[in-house]
Scaffold this active site. Structure first.
Site, PDB file in Angstrom:
ATOM      1  N   SER A  13     -11.850  -4.111  35.223  1.00 30.52           N
ATOM      2  CA  SER A  13     -10.754  -3.189  34.918  1.00 30.52           C
ATOM      3  C   SER A  13      -9.735  -3.803  33.955  1.00 30.52           C
ATOM      4  O   SER A  13      -8.692  -3.201  33.695  1.00 30.52           O
ATOM      5  CB  SER A  13     -10.058  -2.725  36.206  1.00 30.52           C
ATOM      6  OG  SER A  13      -9.559  -3.836  36.920  1.00 30.52           O
ATOM      7  N   GLY A  14     -10.020  -5.007  33.457  1.00 34.65           N
ATOM      8  CA  GLY A  14      -9.148  -5.599  32.437  1.00 34.65           C
ATOM      9  C   GLY A  14      -8.149  -6.616  32.960  1.00 34.65           C
ATOM     10  O   GLY A  14      -7.205  -6.982  32.251  1.00 34.65           O
ATOM     11  N   GLU A  87      -8.223 -14.421  39.393  1.00 36.33           N
ATOM     12  CA  GLU A  87      -9.161 -14.452  40.536  1.00 36.33           C
ATOM     13  C   GLU A  87      -8.409 -14.812  41.824  1.00 36.33           C
ATOM     14  O   GLU A  87      -8.911 -15.559  42.676  1.00 36.33           O
ATOM     15  CB  GLU A  87     -10.325 -15.429  40.283  1.00 36.33           C
ATOM     16  CG  GLU A  87     -11.092 -15.216  38.983  1.00 36.33           C
ATOM     17  CD  GLU A  87     -11.965 -13.961  38.939  1.00 36.33           C
ATOM     18  OE1 GLU A  87     -12.045 -13.246  39.946  1.00 36.33           O
ATOM     19  OE2 GLU A  87     -12.540 -13.682  37.865  1.00 36.33           O
ATOM     20  N   GLN A  89      -7.845 -13.238  44.405  1.00 33.13           N
ATOM     21  CA  GLN A  89      -8.445 -12.823  45.675  1.00 33.13           C
ATOM     22  C   GLN A  89      -9.115 -13.999  46.383  1.00 33.13           C
ATOM     23  O   GLN A  89      -9.270 -13.994  47.600  1.00 33.13           O
ATOM     24  CB  GLN A  89      -9.466 -11.687  45.466  1.00 33.13           C
ATOM     25  CG  GLN A  89     -10.795 -12.077  44.803  1.00 33.13           C
ATOM     26  CD  GLN A  89     -10.738 -12.098  43.280  1.00 33.13           C
ATOM     27  OE1 GLN A  89      -9.696 -11.837  42.694  1.00 33.13           O
ATOM     28  NE2 GLN A  89     -11.853 -12.405  42.627  1.00 33.13           N
TER      29      GLN A  89
HETATM   30  N1  LIG Z   1     -16.991  -4.237  23.654  1.00 37.55           N
HETATM   31  C1  LIG Z   1     -15.876  -3.823  24.202  1.00 37.55           C
HETATM   32  N2  LIG Z   1     -15.018  -3.044  23.511  1.00 37.55           N
HETATM   33  C2  LIG Z   1     -13.860  -2.621  24.065  1.00 37.55           C
HETATM   34  N3  LIG Z   1     -13.466  -2.927  25.296  1.00 37.55           N
HETATM   35  C3  LIG Z   1     -14.282  -3.690  26.030  1.00 37.55           C
HETATM   36  C4  LIG Z   1     -15.512  -4.176  25.525  1.00 37.55           C
HETATM   37  N4  LIG Z   1     -16.095  -4.924  26.499  1.00 37.55           N
HETATM   38  C5  LIG Z   1     -15.258  -4.883  27.557  1.00 37.55           C
HETATM   39  N5  LIG Z   1     -14.165  -4.147  27.259  1.00 37.55           N
HETATM   40  C6  LIG Z   1     -13.020  -3.859  28.123  1.00 37.55           C
HETATM   41  O1  LIG Z   1     -12.761  -4.988  28.908  1.00 37.55           O
HETATM   42  C7  LIG Z   1     -12.587  -4.598  30.259  1.00 37.55           C
HETATM   43  C8  LIG Z   1     -12.951  -5.773  31.150  1.00 37.55           C
HETATM   44  O2  LIG Z   1     -12.011  -6.803  30.899  1.00 37.55           O
HETATM   45  P1  LIG Z   1     -11.876  -8.074  31.837  1.00 37.55           P
HETATM   46  O3  LIG Z   1     -10.524  -8.636  31.555  1.00 37.55           O
HETATM   47  O4  LIG Z   1     -13.037  -8.989  31.649  1.00 37.55           O
HETATM   48  O5  LIG Z   1     -11.935  -7.373  33.293  1.00 37.55           O
HETATM   49  P2  LIG Z   1     -11.706  -7.959  34.751  1.00 37.55           P
HETATM   50  O6  LIG Z   1     -11.043  -9.304  34.633  1.00 37.55           O
HETATM   51  O7  LIG Z   1     -10.853  -6.929  35.446  1.00 37.55           O
HETATM   52  O8  LIG Z   1     -13.065  -8.022  35.392  1.00 37.55           O
HETATM   53  C9  LIG Z   1     -13.467  -3.375  30.404  1.00 37.55           C
HETATM   54  O9  LIG Z   1     -13.022  -2.495  31.411  1.00 37.55           O
HETATM   55  C10 LIG Z   1     -13.303  -2.707  29.046  1.00 37.55           C
HETATM   56  O10 LIG Z   1     -12.150  -1.867  29.061  1.00 37.55           O
HETATM   57  C1  LIG Z   2     -16.917  -7.525  44.882  1.00 30.31           C
HETATM   58  C2  LIG Z   2     -17.085  -8.994  44.936  1.00 30.31           C
HETATM   59  C3  LIG Z   2     -16.929  -9.764  43.798  1.00 30.31           C
HETATM   60  N1  LIG Z   2     -17.099 -11.099  43.860  1.00 30.31           N
HETATM   61  C4  LIG Z   2     -16.947 -11.912  42.633  1.00 30.31           C
HETATM   62  C5  LIG Z   2     -17.744 -11.450  41.452  1.00 30.31           C
HETATM   63  C6  LIG Z   2     -16.931 -11.976  40.276  1.00 30.31           C
HETATM   64  O1  LIG Z   2     -17.356 -13.311  40.032  1.00 30.31           O
HETATM   65  C7  LIG Z   2     -15.500 -11.970  40.814  1.00 30.31           C
HETATM   66  C8  LIG Z   2     -14.661 -10.843  40.259  1.00 30.31           C
HETATM   67  O2  LIG Z   2     -14.396 -11.097  38.900  1.00 30.31           O
HETATM   68  P1  LIG Z   2     -13.840  -9.960  37.894  1.00 30.31           P
HETATM   69  O3  LIG Z   2     -13.246 -10.770  36.791  1.00 30.31           O
HETATM   70  O4  LIG Z   2     -12.842  -9.125  38.624  1.00 30.31           O
HETATM   71  O5  LIG Z   2     -15.019  -9.150  37.449  1.00 30.31           O
HETATM   72  O6  LIG Z   2     -15.602 -11.811  42.226  1.00 30.31           O
HETATM   73  C9  LIG Z   2     -17.394 -11.721  45.053  1.00 30.31           C
HETATM   74  O7  LIG Z   2     -17.511 -12.950  45.120  1.00 30.31           O
HETATM   75  N2  LIG Z   2     -17.554 -10.970  46.186  1.00 30.31           N
HETATM   76  C10 LIG Z   2     -17.411  -9.643  46.165  1.00 30.31           C
HETATM   77  O8  LIG Z   2     -17.581  -9.000  47.246  1.00 30.31           O
END
Ligand SMILES: Nc1ncnc2c1ncn2[C@@H]1O[C@H](COP(=O)(O)OP(=O)(O)O)[C@@H](O)[C@H]1O
Ligand SMILES: Cc1cn([C@H]2C[C@H](O)[C@@H](COP(=O)(O)O)O2)c(=O)[nH]c1=O
Length: 215
Positions: A13-14, A87, A89
């Site tokens: 989700s960014g 991270e 959590q």
């Molecule tokens: N190629 C792309 N172009 C534009 N936005 C992207 C692209 N790849 C990923 N994203 C954006 O990046 C978001 C994921 O960002 P990230 O910071 O890695 O998420 P999180 O840390 O919450 O897991 C996606 O929801 C999307 O909005």
């Molecule tokens: C739901 C869930 C997630 N995880 C781990 C998977 C990823 O490595 C991180 C989340 O990273 P993101 O940047 O938010 O995508 O959490 C986990 O260990 N256990 C779970 O249940």
């Protein structure tokens, strides 16, 4: 006044992108921060965003004591204005309490980023403590979507392509993995999480409630 803010959302989700932007904006105004993460997909002591940015970070371990760590920085004459904690959590409840104490007693801003619930829809201990202690909870504004088009609210784990509800709470992985990957994740709406209906299941069933073109 300093704040403890929890930026929460599902996977993808960014959050990490926002963590990097937050650090950039504060550093650009001459503030000094420390960046922490735990078990980032990119490896130890890295904070990575799916948009491609990646920076060095301090890896949080079970025995990390934020209070001691910041005290050591200050004793060495280094300023600490804010902490970026990705991270979050995965941090222990005690570590979240140390962060809150730094906000209250040392006036350090703490920006924490993390998912709230695990693959079984249960709160992570670190996220639960953040919900209890944060001055503010900020929900990410650009949600990941379920395959049906609804806002993604829950994280599903698949093992060998099959959604599971048993297993260790922490298994590092990604949403971009191939469906048959040993462990992968997919963001779903609650309705489809409850029905264990991943993209793969919906595609195989030719689901009538599909709103998006599944390809
Ligand atoms: N190629 C792309 N172009 C534009 N936005 C992207 C692209 N790849 C990923 N994203 C954006 O990046 C978001 C994921 O960002 P990230 O910071 O890695 O998420 P999180 O840390 O919450 O897991 C996606 O929801 C999307 O909005
Ligand atoms: C739901 C869930 C997630 N995880 C781990 C998977 C990823 O490595 C991180 C989340 O990273 P993101 O940047 O938010 O995508 O959490 C986990 O260990 N256990 C779970 O249940």
């Amino acid at each position: 006044m300093a704040e403890l803010v929890f930026f929460s959302g599902t996977m993808d989700s960014g959050k990490s992108t926002l963590a990097l932007q937050t650090d950039h904006n504060h550093a650009a105004r001459g503030r000094t921060g420390l960046i922490f993460t735990r078990d980032d997909r990119a490896g130890a002591a890295r904070l990575s965003s799916r948009l491609g940015l990646e920076v060095d970070a301090r890896e949080v371990a079970d025995d990390t004591d934020f209070w001691e760590l910041v005290a050591a920085e200050r004793q060495a004459g280094r300023l600490v204005d804010y902490l970026v904690c990705d991270e979050a959590q995965f941090y222990s409840p005690l570590q979240i309490e140390q962060l809150a104490r730094l906000v209250d007693e040392v006036e350090i801003d703490v920006f924490a980023f993390g998912i709230t619930t695990d693959f079984r829809t249960r709160l992570f201990p670190g996220a639960a403590r953040l919900f209890e202690l944060a001055d503010r909870i900020e929900e990410l504004q650009v949600p990941a979507l379920c395959w049906c088009g609804a806002r993604g609210t829950h994280n599903a784990r698949t093992v060998g392509g099959v959604m599971v509800l048993e297993g260790d709470q922490v298994v590092v992985g990604d949403v971009a993995g191939a469906p048959e990957a040993q462990v992968a994740y997919e963001v779903l709406c609650r309705r489809h999480h409850m029905r264990r209906m991943t993209t793969d299941v919906a595609r195989r069933q030719g689901s009538g409630d599909a709103l998006l073109d599944l390809g």
